[in-house]
Design an enzyme around this catalytic site. Sequence first.
Site, mmCIF file in Angstrom:
data_model
loop_
_atom_site.group_PDB
_atom_site.id
_atom_site.type_symbol
_atom_site.label_atom_id
_atom_site.label_comp_id
_atom_site.label_asym_id
_atom_site.label_seq_id
_atom_site.Cartn_x
_atom_site.Cartn_y
_atom_site.Cartn_z
ATOM 1 N N ASP A 8 0.881 -1.178 0.000
ATOM 2 C CA ASP A 8 0.000 0.000 0.000
ATOM 3 C C ASP A 8 0.918 1.228 0.000
ATOM 4 O OD1 ASP A 8 -2.368 1.585 0.258
ATOM 5 O OD2 ASP A 8 -1.958 1.817 2.394
ATOM 6 N N SER A 9 0.306 2.400 -0.088
ATOM 7 C CA SER A 9 1.098 3.628 -0.040
ATOM 8 C C SER A 9 1.668 3.866 1.363
ATOM 9 C CB SER A 9 0.220 4.820 -0.423
ATOM 10 O OG SER A 9 -0.865 4.921 0.485
ATOM 11 N N TYR A 40 -1.014 8.040 -2.489
ATOM 12 C CA TYR A 40 -1.093 7.664 -3.904
ATOM 13 C C TYR A 40 -2.347 8.278 -4.551
ATOM 14 C CZ TYR A 40 2.364 3.764 -3.890
ATOM 15 O OH TYR A 40 3.492 2.989 -3.846
ATOM 16 N N GLY A 41 -3.385 8.398 -3.747
ATOM 17 C CA GLY A 41 -4.730 8.661 -4.276
ATOM 18 C C GLY A 41 -4.940 9.974 -4.999
ATOM 19 N N CYS A 71 -4.349 -1.650 -1.735
ATOM 20 C CA CYS A 71 -4.533 -0.224 -2.002
ATOM 21 C C CYS A 71 -5.591 -0.111 -3.093
ATOM 22 C CB CYS A 71 -3.205 0.362 -2.476
ATOM 23 S SG CYS A 71 -3.328 2.058 -3.048
ATOM 24 N N ASN A 72 -6.655 0.590 -2.802
ATOM 25 C CA ASN A 72 -7.728 0.733 -3.797
ATOM 26 C C ASN A 72 -7.286 1.590 -4.977
ATOM 27 O OD1 ASN A 72 -10.603 -0.257 -2.637
ATOM 28 N ND2 ASN A 72 -9.256 0.374 -0.983
ATOM 29 N N SER A 73 -6.489 2.618 -4.688
ATOM 30 C CA SER A 73 -6.037 3.507 -5.767
ATOM 31 C C SER A 73 -5.214 2.705 -6.774
ATOM 32 C CB SER A 73 -5.200 4.656 -5.193
ATOM 33 O OG SER A 73 -5.857 5.225 -4.084
ATOM 34 N N GLU A 149 -2.647 8.248 8.777
ATOM 35 C CA GLU A 149 -1.185 8.096 8.865
ATOM 36 C C GLU A 149 -0.663 8.737 10.159
ATOM 37 O OE1 GLU A 149 1.298 6.664 6.777
ATOM 38 O OE2 GLU A 149 -0.291 5.777 5.548
ATOM 39 N N CYS A 181 -11.016 2.659 0.499
ATOM 40 C CA CYS A 181 -9.607 2.990 0.723
ATOM 41 C C CYS A 181 -9.196 2.204 1.959
ATOM 42 C CB CYS A 181 -9.424 4.485 0.954
ATOM 43 S SG CYS A 181 -7.754 4.928 1.496
ATOM 44 N N THR A 182 -8.042 1.565 1.895
ATOM 45 C CA THR A 182 -7.664 0.671 2.992
ATOM 46 C C THR A 182 -7.236 1.424 4.260
ATOM 47 O OG1 THR A 182 -5.466 0.495 2.023
ATOM 48 C CG2 THR A 182 -7.053 -1.246 1.485
ATOM 49 N N HIS A 183 -7.091 2.746 4.147
ATOM 50 C CA HIS A 183 -6.844 3.521 5.361
ATOM 51 C C HIS A 183 -8.120 3.670 6.200
ATOM 52 C CE1 HIS A 183 -3.078 4.753 3.418
ATOM 53 N NE2 HIS A 183 -2.698 5.323 4.550
HETATM 54 N N1 DGL Z 1 -4.812 3.092 1.156
HETATM 55 C C1 DGL Z 1 -4.787 3.424 -0.207
HETATM 56 C C2 DGL Z 1 -6.073 3.155 -0.939
HETATM 57 O O1 DGL Z 1 -6.726 2.201 -0.582
HETATM 58 C C3 DGL Z 1 -4.025 4.638 -0.615
HETATM 59 C C4 DGL Z 1 -4.434 5.937 -0.049
HETATM 60 C C5 DGL Z 1 -3.518 7.010 -0.563
HETATM 61 O O2 DGL Z 1 -2.299 6.837 -0.480
HETATM 62 O O3 DGL Z 1 -4.020 8.031 -1.075
HETATM 63 O O4 DGL Z 1 -6.424 3.804 -1.895
#
Ligand code: DGL
Length: 244
Positions: A8-9, A40-41, A71-73, A149, A181-183
């Site tokens: 993931d990011s 990343y998003g 990571c969904n992005s 984060e 988003c996994t966050h």
């Molecule tokens: N956790 C990631 C996701 O699921 C990335 C979030 C990010 O870095 O913007 O998209």
Amino acid sequence: MNRCGIFDSGVGGLSVAKEILKAKLFDEIIYFGDTARVPYGNKNESTIIRYSLEALEFLKNFDINFLVVACNSASSVAIEELRKEASFPVVGVIEAGIKAIENENRNSNILLIGTKRTIESNKYQFLLKKMGFKNIVSISTPLFVPLVEEGIVEGKIIDDVFDLYFGKLNREKIDIVILGCTHYPFLSSSLQKYFFNAKLIHSGQAIVELLKKDYGLKEVNNTTIKLFASDNPKALKDFANKIL
Ligand code: DGL
């Protein structure tokens, strides 16, 4: 040895790693958080593809035989490119998240939240419509990523950001919130209080089902995890120690 790479990011993918670890589907998990380049998003598609391929190259050093894109992005724009470069299965979180709602009522009011890239890619919306869901509202909520984060998952700042993003919604009418988003699973308790009638969909839990069903993975005796980050690995390890 069955070894799974997960990336993931940043710390978000740990919400997925946690579920996979608990289910003991691999002998070893190698986790990579690209903390030097999070988020990343908000980045362009081509940049996320490049970062994802670099994460794969790094994980290949550990002789992985499975890759989970936590990571969904990255799952929304890079999954095909990753599959071209890998000689082992590559599974993304979007397919898992979608599977998790296949038995839900097609008239449900769905709120999809994710990063800009995930929402703009239209991947979730396309698949949901194909399944027959009609009432979908999608909102990009990128500020949640730096907050998670930083370990900020509840309190006044979170409430203010909820009002900023969701203030116009009729929140008691939302039946399902897809955490795209996994966050975001780290915000589950605050989100559940806010969307008090909704079921929250977390792709980390869904992915375990998918790995068992579609890939026939069975529980092993013991799973270990190794953590890597492209910047400040201590912060990632401290976060992991709290949640794993
Ligand atoms: N956790 C990631 C996701 O699921 C990335 C979030 C990010 O870095 O913007 O998209």
